[in-house]
Design a protein around this motif. Structure first.
Motif, PDB file in Angstrom:
ATOM      1  N   LEU A 178       0.770  -1.175  -0.042  1.00 53.37           N
ATOM      2  CA  LEU A 178      -0.123   0.122   0.033  1.00 53.37           C
ATOM      3  C   LEU A 178       0.888   1.283   0.020  1.00 53.37           C
ATOM      4  N   PHE A 179       2.075   1.277   0.651  1.00 56.90           N
ATOM      5  CA  PHE A 179       2.983   2.414   0.853  1.00 56.90           C
ATOM      6  C   PHE A 179       3.520   2.442  -0.541  1.00 56.90           C
ATOM      7  N   ALA A 180       4.017   1.472  -0.967  1.00 59.28           N
ATOM      8  CA  ALA A 180       4.605   1.604  -2.249  1.00 59.28           C
ATOM      9  C   ALA A 180       3.604   2.047  -3.615  1.00 59.28           C
ATOM     10  N   ARG A 181       2.477   1.869  -3.481  1.00 62.12           N
ATOM     11  CA  ARG A 181       1.413   2.421  -4.334  1.00 62.12           C
ATOM     12  C   ARG A 181       1.433   3.820  -4.211  1.00 62.12           C
ATOM     13  N   ASP A 182       1.349   4.295  -2.827  1.00 60.28           N
ATOM     14  CA  ASP A 182       1.203   5.687  -2.426  1.00 60.28           C
ATOM     15  C   ASP A 182       2.495   6.434  -3.207  1.00 60.28           C
ATOM     16  N   THR A 183       3.582   5.922  -3.053  1.00 58.89           N
ATOM     17  CA  THR A 183       4.531   6.553  -3.423  1.00 58.89           C
ATOM     18  C   THR A 183       4.791   6.615  -4.909  1.00 58.89           C
TER      19      THR A 183
ATOM     20  N   ARG B  95       1.789   6.204  -7.091  1.00 59.83           N
ATOM     21  CA  ARG B  95       0.730   6.854  -7.685  1.00 59.83           C
ATOM     22  C   ARG B  95       0.639   8.490  -7.315  1.00 59.83           C
ATOM     23  N   PHE B  96       0.919   8.604  -5.975  1.00 56.45           N
ATOM     24  CA  PHE B  96       0.744  10.065  -5.540  1.00 56.45           C
ATOM     25  C   PHE B  96       2.166  10.719  -4.950  1.00 56.45           C
ATOM     26  N   ARG B  97       3.264   9.784  -5.133  1.00 59.24           N
ATOM     27  CA  ARG B  97       4.357  10.529  -4.642  1.00 59.24           C
ATOM     28  C   ARG B  97       4.399  10.976  -3.123  1.00 59.24           C
ATOM     29  N   LYS B  98       3.516  10.459  -2.331  1.00 61.33           N
ATOM     30  CA  LYS B  98       3.441  10.390  -0.982  1.00 61.33           C
ATOM     31  C   LYS B  98       3.497   9.081  -0.286  1.00 61.33           C
ATOM     32  N   PRO B  99       4.066   9.297   1.039  1.00 62.74           N
ATOM     33  CA  PRO B  99       4.864  10.193   1.762  1.00 62.74           C
ATOM     34  C   PRO B  99       6.210  10.560   1.294  1.00 62.74           C
ATOM     35  N   MET B 100       6.607  10.178  -0.043  1.00 64.08           N
ATOM     36  CA  MET B 100       7.759  10.411  -0.469  1.00 64.08           C
ATOM     37  C   MET B 100       7.919   9.882  -2.032  1.00 64.08           C
ATOM     38  N   ASP B 101       8.844  10.322  -2.691  1.00 61.73           N
ATOM     39  CA  ASP B 101       8.860   9.989  -4.027  1.00 61.73           C
ATOM     40  C   ASP B 101       9.363   8.298  -4.295  1.00 61.73           C
ATOM     41  N   PRO B 102       8.705   7.581  -5.065  1.00 56.31           N
ATOM     42  CA  PRO B 102       9.018   6.300  -5.251  1.00 56.31           C
ATOM     43  C   PRO B 102      10.614   6.000  -5.312  1.00 56.31           C
ATOM     44  N   ASP B 103      10.960   4.973  -4.683  1.00 56.46           N
ATOM     45  CA  ASP B 103      12.357   4.341  -4.555  1.00 56.46           C
ATOM     46  C   ASP B 103      12.696   3.762  -5.740  1.00 56.46           C
ATOM     47  N   ILE B 104      14.033   3.683  -6.102  1.00 60.74           N
ATOM     48  CA  ILE B 104      14.377   2.781  -7.488  1.00 60.74           C
ATOM     49  C   ILE B 104      13.890   1.475  -7.350  1.00 60.74           C
ATOM     50  N   HIS B 105      13.972   0.832  -6.116  1.00 60.00           N
ATOM     51  CA  HIS B 105      13.908  -0.521  -5.849  1.00 60.00           C
ATOM     52  C   HIS B 105      12.453  -1.011  -6.330  1.00 60.00           C
ATOM     53  N   TRP B 106      11.392  -0.245  -6.102  1.00 60.71           N
ATOM     54  CA  TRP B 106      10.070  -0.542  -6.210  1.00 60.71           C
ATOM     55  C   TRP B 106       9.413   0.185  -7.157  1.00 60.71           C
ATOM     56  N   SER B 107      10.004   1.257  -8.036  1.00 64.11           N
ATOM     57  CA  SER B 107       9.562   2.057  -8.962  1.00 64.11           C
ATOM     58  C   SER B 107       9.282   1.151 -10.254  1.00 64.11           C
TER      59      SER B 107
END
Length: 266
Positions: A134-139, A141-153
């Motif tokens: 859920l956190f990975a999806r938030d990063t 789709r919404f770039r919150k609470p942080m930008d997506p990390d290269i390991h799961w983008s």
């Protein structure tokens, strides 16, 4: 933007677009060996010599020239999105890094606080992974609470930068058929030192960082998790021919670099 994440042998025999969590340590060491007849002593990501990397200023001109001209054989490697995101979780979230600390310092405490993730002792792997997803999806789709990390983008996002800046892939192969794919690369290039893939070890730099995955891949994904996976990795599933049902299988079809170029360059 240039060619971020691109590595090239100093001899100019081959260029590779790194996609994290897709056998990049092994590929980098093979490239290094093909030029020098020995492996880099340490994590290939730490190498400051012996391999052109876009992150090194002195490497940018030779990489740009070779990739844009189309004269260097260029490839990348992808992975089943289900096993890739699980690997990112167990390595980067549940694991302790080589420096003895948690990945990105305060990331895990933030996940504990905001998403209820638990990675201490004998934790519930399935529940915590689903919260991480859920956190990975938030990063993403919404770039919150942080930008997506290269390991799961998304893998397609990594792969697209090379195409957007004038490069093309000659081959894209899956980690699930690594030996065949890497041999296809070696068969199409000339290297200062011959590489015998049968004698090359796998350089899994994340191995031992985190707990072992205790269950089959499909056990980590319920209906909501499947929906989230397709929401955030839809293009990866379609472009690289992976089944959208949870599994650890290779692509259903061969990956077509021309199709990838057309879609990612459009």
């Amino acid at each position: 933007m240039g060619f971020p994440g691109t590595w090239m042998t100093e001899s100019g025999s081959v260029a590779y677009r790194v996609i994290p969590k897709c056998a990049c340590s092994t590929i980098g060491q093979i490239m290094y060996y093909s030029d020098h007849g020995r492996f880099f002593d340490g994590d290939i990501h730490d190498a400051k010599e012996g391999l052109h990397k876009w992150s090194q200023d002195s490497s940018q001109e030779p990489i740009s020239t070779a990739v844009r001209s189309g004269e260097v054989f260029t490839f990348t490697c992808v992975r089943n999105p289900y096993t890739r995101i699980l690997s990112a979780f167990f390595d980067k979230i549940a694991g302790i890094q080589r420096n003895g600390n948690r990945y990105r310092g305060n990331l895990v405490p933030m996940l504990v606080r905001k998403y209820g993730i638990d990675v201490d002792d004998d934790f519930d792997q399935i529940a915590s992974f689903r919260r991480f997803l859920l956190f990975a999806r938030d990063t993403i789709r919404f770039r919150k609470p942080m930008d997506p990390d290269i390991h799961w983008s998304a893998m397609s996002s990594h792969a697209s930068t090379l195409i957007a800046n004038g490069g093309r892939y000659d081959l894209i192969f899956p980690t699930e058929d690594f030996r065949t794919g890497m041999q296809a690369v070696l068969d199409r290039i000339e290297t200062p030192h011959a590489v015998d893939l049968g004698s090359i070890p796998r350089f899994n730099e994340s191995e031992g960082h985190g707990p072992k995955r205790a269950f089959p891949v499909e056990d980590y994904f319920d209906d909501l998790s499947n929906h989230l996976m397709f929401e955030i990795y839809k293009r990866d599933f379609r472009l690289f021919k992976y089944d959208k049902e949870p599994n650890a299988n290779p692509p259903k079809k061969e990956i077509d670099p021309e199709e990838v170029a057309k879609i990612l360059g459009g």
